[in-house]
Scaffold this motif. Sequence first.
Motif, PDB file in Angstrom:
ATOM      1  N   ASP A   1      -7.449   5.238 -12.449  1.00 57.58           N
ATOM      2  CA  ASP A   1      -7.754   6.006 -11.726  1.00 57.58           C
ATOM      3  C   ASP A   1      -7.956   5.901 -10.089  1.00 57.58           C
ATOM      4  O   ASP A   1      -8.235   6.523  -9.301  1.00 57.58           O
ATOM      5  N   LYS A   2      -7.000   4.782  -9.732  1.00 57.73           N
ATOM      6  CA  LYS A   2      -7.082   4.389  -8.161  1.00 57.73           C
ATOM      7  C   LYS A   2      -5.437   4.443  -7.861  1.00 57.73           C
ATOM      8  O   LYS A   2      -5.406   4.744  -6.548  1.00 57.73           O
ATOM      9  N   THR A   3      -4.659   3.945  -8.537  1.00 58.77           N
ATOM     10  CA  THR A   3      -3.265   3.789  -8.270  1.00 58.77           C
ATOM     11  C   THR A   3      -2.385   4.762  -8.699  1.00 58.77           C
ATOM     12  O   THR A   3      -2.534   4.814 -10.197  1.00 58.77           O
ATOM     13  N   GLY A  31       0.916  -1.239  -0.155  1.00 58.92           N
ATOM     14  CA  GLY A  31      -0.149  -0.086   0.030  1.00 58.92           C
ATOM     15  C   GLY A  31       0.905   1.274  -0.029  1.00 58.92           C
ATOM     16  O   GLY A  31       2.068   1.309   0.115  1.00 58.92           O
ATOM     17  N   PRO A  32       0.272   2.206  -0.257  1.00 65.70           N
ATOM     18  CA  PRO A  32       1.032   3.722  -0.074  1.00 65.70           C
ATOM     19  C   PRO A  32       1.841   3.727   1.164  1.00 65.70           C
ATOM     20  O   PRO A  32       1.555   3.348   2.146  1.00 65.70           O
ATOM     21  N   GLY A  33       3.208   4.144   1.025  1.00 62.21           N
ATOM     22  CA  GLY A  33       4.220   4.325   1.987  1.00 62.21           C
ATOM     23  C   GLY A  33       5.037   3.121   1.985  1.00 62.21           C
ATOM     24  O   GLY A  33       6.257   3.369   2.636  1.00 62.21           O
ATOM     25  N   ASP A  34       4.764   1.874   1.185  1.00 64.60           N
ATOM     26  CA  ASP A  34       5.359   0.737   1.105  1.00 64.60           C
ATOM     27  C   ASP A  34       6.553   1.082   0.081  1.00 64.60           C
ATOM     28  O   ASP A  34       6.538   1.851  -0.706  1.00 64.60           O
ATOM     29  N   ASP A  35       7.575   0.535   0.210  1.00 67.84           N
ATOM     30  CA  ASP A  35       8.843   0.328  -0.774  1.00 67.84           C
ATOM     31  C   ASP A  35       8.586  -0.541  -1.831  1.00 67.84           C
ATOM     32  O   ASP A  35       8.437  -1.698  -1.912  1.00 67.84           O
ATOM     33  N   PRO A  74      -4.944   0.652  -3.980  1.00 66.11           N
ATOM     34  CA  PRO A  74      -5.334   2.188  -4.269  1.00 66.11           C
ATOM     35  C   PRO A  74      -4.530   3.099  -3.410  1.00 66.11           C
ATOM     36  O   PRO A  74      -4.251   2.801  -2.446  1.00 66.11           O
ATOM     37  N   GLY A  75      -4.338   4.169  -4.044  1.00 66.36           N
ATOM     38  CA  GLY A  75      -3.562   5.198  -3.241  1.00 66.36           C
ATOM     39  C   GLY A  75      -2.378   5.882  -4.069  1.00 66.36           C
ATOM     40  O   GLY A  75      -2.355   5.418  -5.243  1.00 66.36           O
TER      41      GLY A  75
END
Length: 306
Positions: free
Chosen positions: A117-119, A69-73, A94-95
């Motif tokens: 439209d999501k990622t 998810g967002p924030g992961d490498d 998504p993010g």
Amino acid sequence: MATIPLPEPSQPDIFDFGFSKGLNRAVPGYSTPVVYDTIAEAINTGSIQPAGNLNVKSLSIGGFTKMIGPGDDIQAAVDDVFKNGLGGTVQLQPGNYLLTRTVFIRDGVSLVGSGVDKTVIDASLHQVRLDGEEIIENFTGSITEGTTTLTASAGPSFLTARSGDYIEYNSIFYRISSITNATTLELSDGFPDPTLLDVGMAIVRLARNVVISDFTLVSGHPGTGNFEGTLHVIFASSIAIRNIRVYRPSALSAGGGISVEHTSLVVVDNCLIEYGSVVGFIFNRCNALRVSNCVAHGNALDGYRI
């Protein structure tokens, strides 16, 4: 973050490769159809080599799906999937993802978002790349024009090579069909160039079986070479690029939004590159390439360069 084992590889996909006007149509509301040379004002097939119907082994080769998810490498996730030795997929939930470095996709590892439209990947002047050339060995070899048998007069044993690897000579690649013994191998097709006698060659392994799909790439940098791209694939085989949007790619060179070089068996489908200071799509020395339903819109340079 979860790592989910896949029970079985997917069934093989079958693609129809080759240039087709029926697949490359104008899109309402956009002025640049697929494979349209905006300077010559004509359809430009360039060096595309139609290859008829080809069976391509599954582009999702099993292994693991690693969901992040967002924030992961992203790079760490790609490397984790690669290390398991079975290939697989990094699934982007998504993010918004912010790159602090260029992401290098690995052999057999797919990068799949949750939709354009999501990622969203903010490349922040970095790239997403698939660099596939790995030199297995260098040798001195000979081959006669029109034949498939290549012999080595000096250098390491051919027994380190495998079917599906390539011979590289003068930046051109020839696929290996089988290894006969330590000093002899067979190519898939008759050697198309003049006879070679005791010249330097290399056996290389290309990245294979990769899907890149379903995300938006923003503010990427196309690298330093004239043929590079914000999304850049080089020295690869059996590659699918689908449902990708590249938005406002920046340029410090004459690169592109999506660039594919020295690659065979490629599908580029349903991709959009817009409002960049670069060329939209670049295809350089690609063999068996299908481009369909793609649009380059509002870019400073050519929509397509082949």
